[in-house]
Design a protein around this motif. Structure first.
Motif, PDB file in Angstrom:
ATOM      1  N   PHE A 483       0.811  -1.212   0.000  1.00 29.47           N
ATOM      2  CA  PHE A 483       0.000   0.000   0.000  1.00 29.47           C
ATOM      3  C   PHE A 483       0.852   1.273   0.000  1.00 29.47           C
ATOM      4  O   PHE A 483       0.459   2.272  -0.599  1.00 29.47           O
ATOM      5  N   SER A 484       2.021   1.253   0.663  1.00 29.98           N
ATOM      6  CA  SER A 484       2.866   2.451   0.705  1.00 29.98           C
ATOM      7  C   SER A 484       3.562   2.702  -0.622  1.00 29.98           C
ATOM      8  O   SER A 484       3.595   3.833  -1.120  1.00 29.98           O
ATOM      9  N   VAL A 485       4.132   1.646  -1.184  1.00 28.78           N
ATOM     10  CA  VAL A 485       4.956   1.793  -2.398  1.00 28.78           C
ATOM     11  C   VAL A 485       4.121   1.646  -3.660  1.00 28.78           C
ATOM     12  O   VAL A 485       4.154   2.501  -4.550  1.00 28.78           O
ATOM     13  N   ARG A 486       3.349   0.558  -3.731  1.00 30.03           N
ATOM     14  CA  ARG A 486       2.630   0.238  -4.966  1.00 30.03           C
ATOM     15  C   ARG A 486       1.321   0.988  -5.145  1.00 30.03           C
ATOM     16  O   ARG A 486       0.799   1.060  -6.257  1.00 30.03           O
ATOM     17  N   VAL A 487       0.795   1.542  -4.061  1.00 26.54           N
ATOM     18  CA  VAL A 487      -0.471   2.269  -4.166  1.00 26.54           C
ATOM     19  C   VAL A 487      -0.239   3.763  -3.887  1.00 26.54           C
ATOM     20  O   VAL A 487      -0.320   4.590  -4.795  1.00 26.54           O
ATOM     21  N   ILE A 488       0.081   4.112  -2.641  1.00 28.05           N
ATOM     22  CA  ILE A 488       0.220   5.528  -2.282  1.00 28.05           C
ATOM     23  C   ILE A 488       1.365   6.186  -3.039  1.00 28.05           C
ATOM     24  O   ILE A 488       1.196   7.260  -3.635  1.00 28.05           O
ATOM     25  N   GLY A 489       2.540   5.549  -3.041  1.00 26.99           N
ATOM     26  CA  GLY A 489       3.693   6.123  -3.737  1.00 26.99           C
ATOM     27  C   GLY A 489       3.448   6.272  -5.223  1.00 26.99           C
ATOM     28  O   GLY A 489       3.791   7.305  -5.824  1.00 26.99           O
ATOM     29  N   TYR A 490       2.837   5.262  -5.830  1.00 26.41           N
ATOM     30  CA  TYR A 490       2.586   5.283  -7.280  1.00 26.41           C
ATOM     31  C   TYR A 490       1.646   6.420  -7.667  1.00 26.41           C
ATOM     32  O   TYR A 490       1.935   7.213  -8.579  1.00 26.41           O
ATOM     33  N   PHE A 491       0.518   6.538  -6.968  1.00 25.49           N
ATOM     34  CA  PHE A 491      -0.469   7.562  -7.334  1.00 25.49           C
ATOM     35  C   PHE A 491      -0.002   8.964  -6.928  1.00 25.49           C
ATOM     36  O   PHE A 491      -0.359   9.945  -7.589  1.00 25.49           O
ATOM     37  N   TYR A 492       0.782   9.073  -5.851  1.00 26.90           N
ATOM     38  CA  TYR A 492       1.315  10.377  -5.470  1.00 26.90           C
ATOM     39  C   TYR A 492       2.272  10.889  -6.551  1.00 26.90           C
ATOM     40  O   TYR A 492       2.196  12.058  -6.963  1.00 26.90           O
ATOM     41  N   ASP A 493       3.193  10.032  -6.991  1.00 28.86           N
ATOM     42  CA  ASP A 493       4.128  10.433  -8.046  1.00 28.86           C
ATOM     43  C   ASP A 493       3.393  10.774  -9.335  1.00 28.86           C
ATOM     44  O   ASP A 493       3.807  11.668 -10.088  1.00 28.86           O
ATOM     45  N   LYS A 494       2.293  10.084  -9.584  1.00 32.33           N
ATOM     46  CA  LYS A 494       1.513  10.341 -10.801  1.00 32.33           C
ATOM     47  C   LYS A 494       0.837  11.715 -10.741  1.00 32.33           C
ATOM     48  O   LYS A 494       0.714  12.406 -11.766  1.00 32.33           O
ATOM     49  N   GLU A 495       0.429  12.108  -9.524  1.00 38.29           N
ATOM     50  CA  GLU A 495      -0.265  13.393  -9.354  1.00 38.29           C
ATOM     51  C   GLU A 495       0.705  14.546  -9.106  1.00 38.29           C
ATOM     52  O   GLU A 495       0.329  15.702  -9.218  1.00 38.29           O
ATOM     53  N   ALA A 496       1.965  14.228  -8.741  1.00 34.09           N
ATOM     54  CA  ALA A 496       2.929  15.264  -8.363  1.00 34.09           C
ATOM     55  C   ALA A 496       3.307  16.122  -9.556  1.00 34.09           C
ATOM     56  O   ALA A 496       3.337  15.670 -10.702  1.00 34.09           O
ATOM     57  N   SER A 497       3.615  17.391  -9.262  1.00 33.74           N
ATOM     58  CA  SER A 497       4.065  18.325 -10.297  1.00 33.74           C
ATOM     59  C   SER A 497       5.022  19.316  -9.659  1.00 33.74           C
ATOM     60  O   SER A 497       5.115  19.431  -8.436  1.00 33.74           O
ATOM     61  N   GLY A 498       5.744  20.042 -10.443  1.00 36.44           N
ATOM     62  CA  GLY A 498       6.679  21.040  -9.909  1.00 36.44           C
ATOM     63  C   GLY A 498       8.090  20.491  -9.842  1.00 36.44           C
ATOM     64  O   GLY A 498       8.353  19.323 -10.097  1.00 36.44           O
ATOM     65  N   GLU A 499       8.990  21.385  -9.464  1.00 33.47           N
ATOM     66  CA  GLU A 499      10.400  21.031  -9.471  1.00 33.47           C
ATOM     67  C   GLU A 499      10.747  19.994  -8.395  1.00 33.47           C
ATOM     68  O   GLU A 499      11.600  19.140  -8.589  1.00 33.47           O
ATOM     69  N   ASP A 500      10.094  20.086  -7.239  1.00 35.84           N
ATOM     70  CA  ASP A 500      10.431  19.171  -6.154  1.00 35.84           C
ATOM     71  C   ASP A 500       9.533  17.930  -6.148  1.00 35.84           C
ATOM     72  O   ASP A 500       9.508  17.188  -5.160  1.00 35.84           O
ATOM     73  N   ASP A 501       8.797  17.704  -7.226  1.00 38.02           N
ATOM     74  CA  ASP A 501       7.906  16.549  -7.347  1.00 38.02           C
ATOM     75  C   ASP A 501       6.947  16.446  -6.172  1.00 38.02           C
ATOM     76  O   ASP A 501       6.654  15.356  -5.671  1.00 38.02           O
ATOM     77  N   SER A 502       6.440  17.598  -5.734  1.00 33.60           N
ATOM     78  CA  SER A 502       5.484  17.608  -4.634  1.00 33.60           C
ATOM     79  C   SER A 502       4.071  17.727  -5.184  1.00 33.60           C
ATOM     80  O   SER A 502       3.852  18.059  -6.342  1.00 33.60           O
ATOM     81  N   CYS A 503       3.117  17.441  -4.299  1.00 28.97           N
ATOM     82  CA  CYS A 503       1.718  17.484  -4.705  1.00 28.97           C
ATOM     83  C   CYS A 503       0.922  18.183  -3.616  1.00 28.97           C
ATOM     84  O   CYS A 503       1.179  17.982  -2.418  1.00 28.97           O
ATOM     85  N   SER A 504      -0.026  19.016  -4.002  1.00 26.86           N
ATOM     86  CA  SER A 504      -0.845  19.744  -3.041  1.00 26.86           C
ATOM     87  C   SER A 504      -2.305  19.639  -3.438  1.00 26.86           C
ATOM     88  O   SER A 504      -2.660  19.836  -4.603  1.00 26.86           O
ATOM     89  N   GLY A 505      -3.133  19.283  -2.447  1.00 25.78           N
ATOM     90  CA  GLY A 505      -4.570  19.154  -2.721  1.00 25.78           C
ATOM     91  C   GLY A 505      -5.108  17.789  -2.330  1.00 25.78           C
ATOM     92  O   GLY A 505      -4.351  16.843  -2.077  1.00 25.78           O
ATOM     93  N   THR A 506      -6.421  17.685  -2.301  1.00 26.07           N
ATOM     94  CA  THR A 506      -7.064  16.434  -1.881  1.00 26.07           C
ATOM     95  C   THR A 506      -6.860  15.310  -2.902  1.00 26.07           C
ATOM     96  O   THR A 506      -6.935  14.129  -2.534  1.00 26.07           O
ATOM     97  N   HIS A 507      -6.579  15.674  -4.160  1.00 20.21           N
ATOM     98  CA  HIS A 507      -6.445  14.646  -5.195  1.00 20.21           C
ATOM     99  C   HIS A 507      -5.163  13.819  -5.037  1.00 20.21           C
ATOM    100  O   HIS A 507      -5.056  12.735  -5.623  1.00 20.21           O
ATOM    101  N   CYS A 508      -4.199  14.299  -4.234  1.00 19.78           N
ATOM    102  CA  CYS A 508      -2.910  13.609  -4.116  1.00 19.78           C
ATOM    103  C   CYS A 508      -3.063  12.201  -3.533  1.00 19.78           C
ATOM    104  O   CYS A 508      -2.362  11.277  -3.941  1.00 19.78           O
ATOM    105  N   PHE A 509      -3.955  12.062  -2.574  1.00 18.06           N
ATOM    106  CA  PHE A 509      -4.099  10.780  -1.876  1.00 18.06           C
ATOM    107  C   PHE A 509      -5.515  10.202  -1.957  1.00 18.06           C
ATOM    108  O   PHE A 509      -5.763   9.141  -1.382  1.00 18.06           O
ATOM    109  N   ARG A 510      -6.422  10.903  -2.633  1.00 16.18           N
ATOM    110  CA  ARG A 510      -7.823  10.462  -2.620  1.00 16.18           C
ATOM    111  C   ARG A 510      -7.976   9.053  -3.172  1.00 16.18           C
ATOM    112  O   ARG A 510      -8.572   8.179  -2.516  1.00 16.18           O
TER     113      ARG A 510
END
Length: 551
Positions: A483-510
């Protein structure tokens, strides 16, 4: 009589010794304190540090060896006992943390990554040895209140991280390398000093529950006190004198179970004297009345001497065979049963998704614009919710089993359904959702650590319980990785944007938490199925054994 009194007495001292060892050995929950100095001194990047952390999770949950050692030393030798398991844990604890401390302060050359992972594994793996010896011996000492004693032991382990953090803040705040040395010495010293007190006694009394409730009250008091301190520390900067004062009061609370044990010893001693006196009087009365035939015929009905009828005899023999068979299952035999894999799947769903939640709590808070103080409070308070789940599930499941006859898997199903709701709350993203969601998920996650070992002991017996429940516990790091690597990590990286690969908003983990809510619901369905599969077994074997023991 003296031997009987001694057995009753040392049972309570064994419980206090186990509680104190549990309070000192939860160091795997405090990785965040020394992870930064480990990262900087060893020149690790974040992914390398995460690799070391994975070996921490594996070591803290892969307790098969501790279970095998416990079964070996308690079944095959009258001299050996749980103390051997404590020695093995103490050696691993000292070696693991001492070698990590030595590498951090430059006492030894920087070890290669695989060797550092081995140090971390040994340090965390020691926890399973302490935990197995304390939990299983507690179950054997209080077989009629398995849920309560497991909840107490698991609960103190759950809040031990918060206790150690208070010790760090008081004695060596800002010096994480010194904290590593403390972790090498403190649990090792405590376990070696107290290990011979942790022994197995089969004696039980009618007042067991009353004194166990006393231990439970102490645990709740410590948890409430720690919660107040954590909240205050995240709002105010406490001066040194205040930290010392609060820590001294915490130590007094930790020592207080000894008072309950002393009270239990006195009551057991008085009860034994009264019983001895009554037996002596009965012998005297019988010797005086042996010539009177009226007493014999009037007070000993014929029915008392009759043998049971054929049907009841067959039924009793059948139940005895069921009880005997379930008491003798070892790990390999248990793994051939459907119940074992149902428990394993339910734990992947519950423990795995719960551990993944706390592992990503900081990132979730940042994406939802929580302040640093709020995030720190959420992470710190997780140990309290974890404790409440561990303690509460054991206590409530005992109550429901004794008063309603409800099998424990029913409460497991209820907690997994509640965890489903907790994941949905976090996914929703409404203001304050992390506070509500972390409470629900934290309590339900902790409850699995109390319910699973107790259910394992009831279905498969206490004899090989240490090996069986530690094998099922591997579901926690397995689920956490998925769940940490294959689910949360995967979808977070998919939603991330910007230079530091960060994500902001409810869509990051929904989407991740919707998936974990679905998985937790699957665990609920499996737990319900396990309840119906074991319902008759609980009625024929577990409840029958409890009623017989409490007569």
């Amino acid at each position: 009589m003296d031997r009987h009194r001694l057995g009753l007495s040392t049972r309570w001292i064994a419980t206090v010794a186990s509680i104190w060892i549990q309070c000192s050995c939860g160091s795997s929950y405090t990785f965040s304190i020394y992870s930064s100095v480990l990262k900087s001194t060893q020149n690790y990047d974040q992914s390398t540090l995460d690799t070391v952390s994975v070996f921490k999770d594996i070591g803290a949950n892969a307790g098969i060896l501790s279970g095998l050692l416990y079964s070996s030393v308690t079944l095959n030798s009258s001299f050996l006992g749980p103390w051997v398991v404590h020695v093995a844990g103490a050696i691993q604890c000292f070696l693991g943390y001492f070698l990590m401390w030595a590498s951090v302060v430059g006492l030894i050359h920087h070890p290669p990554l695989p060797l550092m992972c081995l140090f971390m594994f040994l340090a965390a793996h020691s926890q399973t040895f302490f935990n197995t010896a304390n939990v299983v011996s507690g179950l054997e000492n209080f077989p009629n209140y398995g849920g309560t004693i497991v909840g107490i032991m698991k609960g103190f382990l759950g809040i031990s991280g918060a206790i150690l953090i208070q010790m760090y803040d008081t004695l060596c705040k800002g010096e994480p390398s010194t904290y590593l040395l403390m972790l090498a010495l403190l649990p090792t010293f405590v376990s070696l000093v107290l290990m011979f007190l942790v022994r197995i006694y089969k004696a039980t009394t009618a007042d067991d529950k009353k004194h166990l409730n006393g231990f439970s009250a102490v645990a709740l008091s410590i948890a409430g006190y720690l919660m107040i301190i954590i909240i205050l520390e995240n709002i105010f900067t406490l001066p040194l004198w205040a930290r010392i004062s609060t820590f001294i009061l915490l130590l007094i609370l930790v020592v207080s179970p000894l008072g309950i044990a002393i009270k239990a010893l006195r009551e057991d001693s008085n009860r034994s004297l009264q019983k001895y006196s009554i037996e002596t009087n009965l012998l005297t009365d019988n010797s005086e009345q042996i010539t009177s035939p009226k007493v014999s015929t009037a007070e000993d009905p014929i029915e008392y001497h009759q043998l049971p009828s054929g049907d009841s005899k067959v039924k009793g023999t059948s139940d005895d065979k069921m009880l005997l068979n379930e008491e003798q299952l070892n790990l390999l035999q248990a793994m051939r049963t459907v119940n074992f894999w149902m428990l394993f799947i339910a734990m992947i769903c519950g423990m795995g998704s719960g551990l993944a939640t706390i592992n990503n709590m900081s990132q979730i808070g940042e994406s939802l614009n929580y302040t640093t103080t709020e995030i720190n409070s959420l992470v710190s308070l997780w140990s309290i919710w974890n404790f409440l789940g561990r303690f509460g599930a054991g206590y409530v499941s005992d109550y429901l089993l004794h008063t309603r006859g409800w099998a424990r898997p029913l409460l497991m199903a209820f907690t997994l359904a509640t965890m489903t709701a907790g994941h949905i709350v976090i996914a929703s993203g409404f203001p304050g959702n992390l506070y509500v969601g972390s409470i629900l998920v934290g309590i339900c996650y902790g409850s699995q650590w109390s319910l699973m070992p107790t259910i394992s002991s009831e279905i498969y017996g206490v004899r090989h319980m240490g090996t069986i429940f530690n094998t099922i516990a591997i579901a926690s790091p397995v689920g956490s990785y998925i769940f940490s690597v294959r689910v949360i990590g995967y979808f977070y990286d998919k939603e991330a944007s910007g230079e530091d690969d960060s994500c902001s908003g409810t869509h990051c983990f929904r989407l991740s938490f919707i998936i974990m809510a679905s998985v937790a619901f699957l665990g609920f369905i499996v737990a319900v199925a396990l309840f119906f599969r074991t319902k008759r077994f609980y009625q024929l074997v577990v409840l029958r054994r409890l009623r017989h023991a409490l007569k």
